[in-house]
Design a protein around this motif. Structure first.
Motif, short mmCIF file in Angstrom:
data_model
loop_
_atom_site.label_atom_id
_atom_site.label_comp_id
_atom_site.label_asym_id
_atom_site.label_seq_id
_atom_site.Cartn_x
_atom_site.Cartn_y
_atom_site.Cartn_z
N ASP A 128 -7.96 2.82 -8.71
CA ASP A 128 -7.87 2.40 -7.32
C ASP A 128 -6.60 1.27 -7.24
O ASP A 128 -6.94 0.18 -7.85
CB ASP A 128 -9.06 1.61 -6.73
CG ASP A 128 -9.13 1.35 -5.58
OD1 ASP A 128 -8.07 0.36 -5.18
OD2 ASP A 128 -10.13 1.50 -4.79
N HIS A 129 -5.60 1.59 -6.84
CA HIS A 129 -4.27 0.51 -7.09
C HIS A 129 -4.59 -0.80 -6.46
O HIS A 129 -4.21 -1.87 -7.17
CB HIS A 129 -2.95 1.36 -6.41
CG HIS A 129 -2.82 2.53 -7.10
ND1 HIS A 129 -2.17 3.30 -6.09
CD2 HIS A 129 -2.97 2.87 -8.08
CE1 HIS A 129 -1.86 4.40 -6.94
NE2 HIS A 129 -2.47 4.37 -8.30
N PRO B 9 -13.53 3.17 -11.92
CA PRO B 9 -14.54 2.69 -10.66
C PRO B 9 -15.62 2.01 -10.82
O PRO B 9 -16.12 1.31 -9.82
CB PRO B 9 -14.66 4.19 -10.06
CG PRO B 9 -14.56 5.16 -11.23
CD PRO B 9 -13.57 4.56 -12.45
N GLN C 97 -7.39 -2.43 -5.86
CA GLN C 97 -8.50 -3.25 -6.52
C GLN C 97 -8.08 -3.70 -7.90
O GLN C 97 -8.42 -4.67 -8.53
CB GLN C 97 -9.87 -2.45 -6.63
CG GLN C 97 -10.54 -2.05 -5.22
CD GLN C 97 -12.00 -1.94 -5.06
OE1 GLN C 97 -12.75 -2.49 -5.80
NE2 GLN C 97 -12.19 -0.46 -4.63
N GLN D 18 -14.56 -2.85 -9.59
CA GLN D 18 -13.98 -2.12 -10.81
C GLN D 18 -14.70 -2.30 -11.93
O GLN D 18 -15.52 -3.31 -12.15
CB GLN D 18 -12.68 -2.67 -10.81
CG GLN D 18 -11.42 -2.06 -9.99
CD GLN D 18 -11.18 -0.86 -9.88
OE1 GLN D 18 -10.52 -0.38 -10.85
NE2 GLN D 18 -11.84 0.00 -9.24
N LYS E 203 0.97 -1.21 0.08
CA LYS E 203 -0.03 0.12 0.18
C LYS E 203 1.00 1.15 -0.11
O LYS E 203 1.03 2.14 1.04
CB LYS E 203 -1.08 -0.08 1.05
CG LYS E 203 -1.99 0.83 1.19
CD LYS E 203 -2.93 0.84 -0.08
CE LYS E 203 -3.98 2.11 -0.33
NZ LYS E 203 -3.56 3.37 -0.60
#
Length: 406
Positions: free
Chosen positions: A263-264, A89, A266, A228, A50
């Motif tokens: 969203d890295h 997204p 996901q 996603q 993260k």
């Protein structure tokens, strides 16, 4: 070889979750259970990766590699080039961004074709182009059947049409539309094609590369993954449309239609979908490249679902107190079954919950198709939707519950 549902269900933590015991899940069209490889990858990413990806240190490098892995493997499964697949997204937002690109690219007086069979995500954003002088032509369903007729589309096509938008499968009607034939007709008229695959992809990934549409969209959270949107767009079209992302990303196709940072975690976790399909292929002895294995898994899913779906269709067709929407032949549709009742669909869903059936009632963002078929959206429909991890015992539980509730 028949689908091994014991093996399948062993890949989903939901089926060993005590809080869900005894409940049969029939609202999969709203979102599927998540497979274990996706959950494991998401957990690992948040624990170990993260950080901002693509940096020189290990955690960052590995984060970027896992994001790239997801795109590379999913693209191969879908028969498209790696840079022709991108994430966003949601499918709704991916479609909205695409519509803005077409708004800038098209000229007033040019036309698009939309249907009234679609979920609003593949209808509303395109219809708004009328505000910019684009002509919006509606390909309408048959009021009685809810089906789209190819000859009706052909009557709408001429040299002014630049884009045809339609669903692979409606989330209300359930009928599987002939993507290859529709795409061929649109291309022959000089139009591009955008297919909403959200309601079809959960039943086995198609191969957009072979089928021919210029754009194919679906949602990972309905195909056993994280929340996603996944989009494929042919390189020639993607480079032709105006860039919607940061100006310095304009030369990277998979970034052109992602205005904000992805969203890295996901995105990286989406590789778990590929892990799951690979495990299915290996267990069922399906060999070949990624697209071939995916096709084999698709056929396993469809055969299993068809065998479970026909008894449900037969049960509902035999009743004179419900209106079954869509085809009565399981081979012609996905196992997303909507029925119009005397009362609100949501009330019936609540009564089914008392029998351990998790189903839905309402309009399901399908207000247009409901109205087109003469159904009051405020009353809505009862929707029963399942996928390949559903079992014969769960179908029996559903039929017994329907018999008690209807």
């Amino acid at each position: 070889m028949a689908l091994d549902t014991d093996f399948v269900r062993g890949q989903f933590p939901a089926f060993s979750e005590p809080s869900l015991a005894g409940q049969a899940f029939f609202e999969n069209a709203g979102g599927s259970y998540t497979c274990a490889p996706v959950i494991a990858r998401l957990d690992r990413y948040y624990r170990q990766r993260k950080v901002q990806p693509y940096g020189p240190f290990d955690a960052s490098r590995l984060a970027g590699e896992e994001m790239d892995e997801a795109r590379t493997r999913l693209a191969a499964m879908l028969g498209v080039a790696t840079d022709e697949l991108s994430f966003g997204p949601s499918t709704s937002q991916n479609t909205y961004v695409l519509a803005q690109a077409f708004r800038q690219w098209m000229s007033p007086g040019e036309a698009i074709v939309v249907t009234d069979q679609d979920h609003e995500a593949n209808s509303g954003p395109w219809r708004r182009l009328a505000d910019s002088g684009i002509e919006v032509r509606e390909w309408r369903v048959d009021r009685n059947t809810g089906l789209l007729r190819l000859e009706d589309l052909e009557n709408l096509l001429d040299e002014r049409v630049r884009l045809v938008c339609f669903p692979h499968c409606s989330n209300i009607v359930g009928a599987i539309n002939p993507v290859v034939g529709i795409t061929a007709a649109a291309h022959a008229a000089g139009a591009f094609v955008c297919v909403d695959g959200v309601s079809y992809a959960p039943h086995g990934f198609p191969n957009p590369g072979q089928m021919g549409p210029d754009i194919y969209l679906f949602s990972a959270y309905k195909t056993y993954g994280p929340h996603q949107g996944i989009m494929t767009i042919r390189r020639e079209l993607g480079q032709m449309l105006p860039n919607q992302a940061h100006w310095f990303n304009a030369d990277t196709l998979y970034k052109r239609f992602t205005p904000a940072g992805p969203d890295h975690a996901q995105v990286a976790a989406c590789a778990g979908i590929a892990d799951y399909f690979d495990a299915l292929a290996e267990h069922h002895r399906i060999a070949g490249d990624a697209a071939t294995r995916t096709s084999g898994v698709h056929d396993l899913f469809r055969a299993h679902e068809i065998s479970l779906l026909q008894p449900v269709l037969d049960f509902l067709s035999a009743r004179n107190d419900v209106r079954l929407i869509g085809p009565r032949d399981a081979t012609l549709r996905a196992p997303t079954v909507a029925v119009e009742l005397q009362g609100p669909g949501a009330e019936a869903a609540a009564r089914l919950a008392e029998h351990g059936i998790m189903a839905g009632g309402g309009d399901f963002y399908g207000v247009r198709p409901l109205k087109a078929m003469g159904i009051d959206p405020d009353k809505g429909v009862l929707r029963l939707s399942f996928v390949h991890y559903t079992t014969r015992d769960e179908i029996d539980q559903l039929l017994n519950a329907l018999d008690a509730v209807l």
